[in-house]
Design an enzyme around this catalytic site. Sequence first.
Site, mmCIF file in Angstrom:
data_model
loop_
_atom_site.group_PDB
_atom_site.id
_atom_site.type_symbol
_atom_site.label_atom_id
_atom_site.label_comp_id
_atom_site.label_asym_id
_atom_site.label_seq_id
_atom_site.Cartn_x
_atom_site.Cartn_y
_atom_site.Cartn_z
ATOM 1 N N GLY A 1 -34.483 -9.581 -15.012
ATOM 2 C CA GLY A 1 -34.985 -10.702 -14.216
ATOM 3 C C GLY A 1 -36.486 -10.845 -14.172
ATOM 4 O O GLY A 1 -37.011 -11.635 -13.375
ATOM 5 N N TYR B 1 -31.629 -27.292 -13.424
ATOM 6 C CA TYR B 1 -32.363 -26.882 -12.219
ATOM 7 C C TYR B 1 -33.856 -27.166 -12.301
ATOM 8 O O TYR B 1 -34.685 -26.387 -11.840
ATOM 9 C CB TYR B 1 -32.119 -25.414 -11.840
ATOM 10 N N CYS C 1 -26.883 -40.070 -23.480
ATOM 11 C CA CYS C 1 -26.575 -41.236 -22.653
ATOM 12 C C CYS C 1 -26.467 -40.794 -21.191
ATOM 13 O O CYS C 1 -25.405 -40.851 -20.568
ATOM 14 C CB CYS C 1 -25.270 -41.869 -23.138
#
Length: 431
Positions: free
Chosen positions: A247, A333, A360
């Site tokens: 992380g 996000y 689209c």
Amino acid sequence: MKLHGSMSIVDNELTIGKIKCSELKKKYNTPLYIFDEELVRNNCREYMKHFKVEEKGNRVAYAAKAFFPVYMCKLIDEEGLYLDVVSEGELYTAKVAQFPMEKILFHGNNKTLEEIKMGVELGVGRFVVDNYYELELLNQVCEQKKKKQDIYFRVTPGIEAHTHEYIQTGQVDSKFGFTLSNGEVHKAVENLKKYENLNLVGIHAHIGSQIFDIKPYLDEVEIMLGLINEMKKNYDIEIQELDLGGGFGVYYSEGDNPKPIKEFCENIVKKADEVCRVLDIKLPVLIIEPGRSIVANAGSTIYTVGSIKDIKDVRTYVSVDGGMTDNIRPSLYEARYECILTNKAKNPKNQKVTIAGKCCESGDILLKDVKMSEVESGDILLVSSTGAYGYSMASNYNKILKPPVVSVLNGESKIICKRQTYENLIELELM
């Protein structure tokens, strides 16, 4: 745009791995993922060096979910890393690449029976057990196969790292792991004697992704070593391995301030030494699982600019020949990136535009309100730091073909993932 790895600007044109982006476009077309192999290998070596792999016997396990073609699997094996997989597909890729199975950690909060069987049969080194359901299944499979399997317990330590809510994993409200604060971990340890084919050798925690602050990791070290101490005192169980997850944050755009690999690693190792001395316990083997921080800045995506729509006093839309199918993160996000016109790399950045994809969907926006050089149809646009979760999350929405990946190194380029064909696109479909 910040330059990463082997990027440089020569004669007003951006090069990567000593190759002009215009040459890569001419040879491979666009959209195209570019993989800076030199930077990836250097990042692997930085982790191995500063996490004291040779000196202390610690381990660095690459998180496959970030980017995992067969070529990448072979590369991390060459660099001496372990491997963190989360699915049968990732495990199969490792098998094809002939990655050493004993160096694999098998994660996942809902491993299927088929995945568990495959992992046991192939000889995966460690199963990171997430829940009681998995304990039961894994023990049954091992009993049938007459095998004893080394496992970790995944622990939810209750640490809320400052990152996007979708990529937090260490807080109490999480789908992952045995929760520490409510006694689930201790209950699981107490029940271990039921599972005669499982051998608990380690514990694991992962507190989230894209984390810039070192302090949550130091808190994690203290909490997890405290748990190891309790398990020794209360249950006479000697935990030999402590996996602290990954992380570690990377630079995507202005405002991001990641710590160097060296700083993350050395602080974690130092903290573990200190806590073990205070608790008077043996220092376990430490494991970390970087993924994004190894490949993110080493990846770029180039596009060709197509239509340009200038809405007076509102916005200028610059459309490219890719979009959310090759990079879903901005739509998913609101991830931010930086970009550059590779054929106008030194030109003044005096135009504000929004980079739109070709899908689209009105939400197919790669970058919003960014400053760049005066743009024209046919220009080559590069979006940087797409090495993690670009190719691995790519889709065929709108039946758009997935782009290829090309590795560049010292003036040489080679395809490591082919461009998808229309035949590939429909090969699983029936008339």
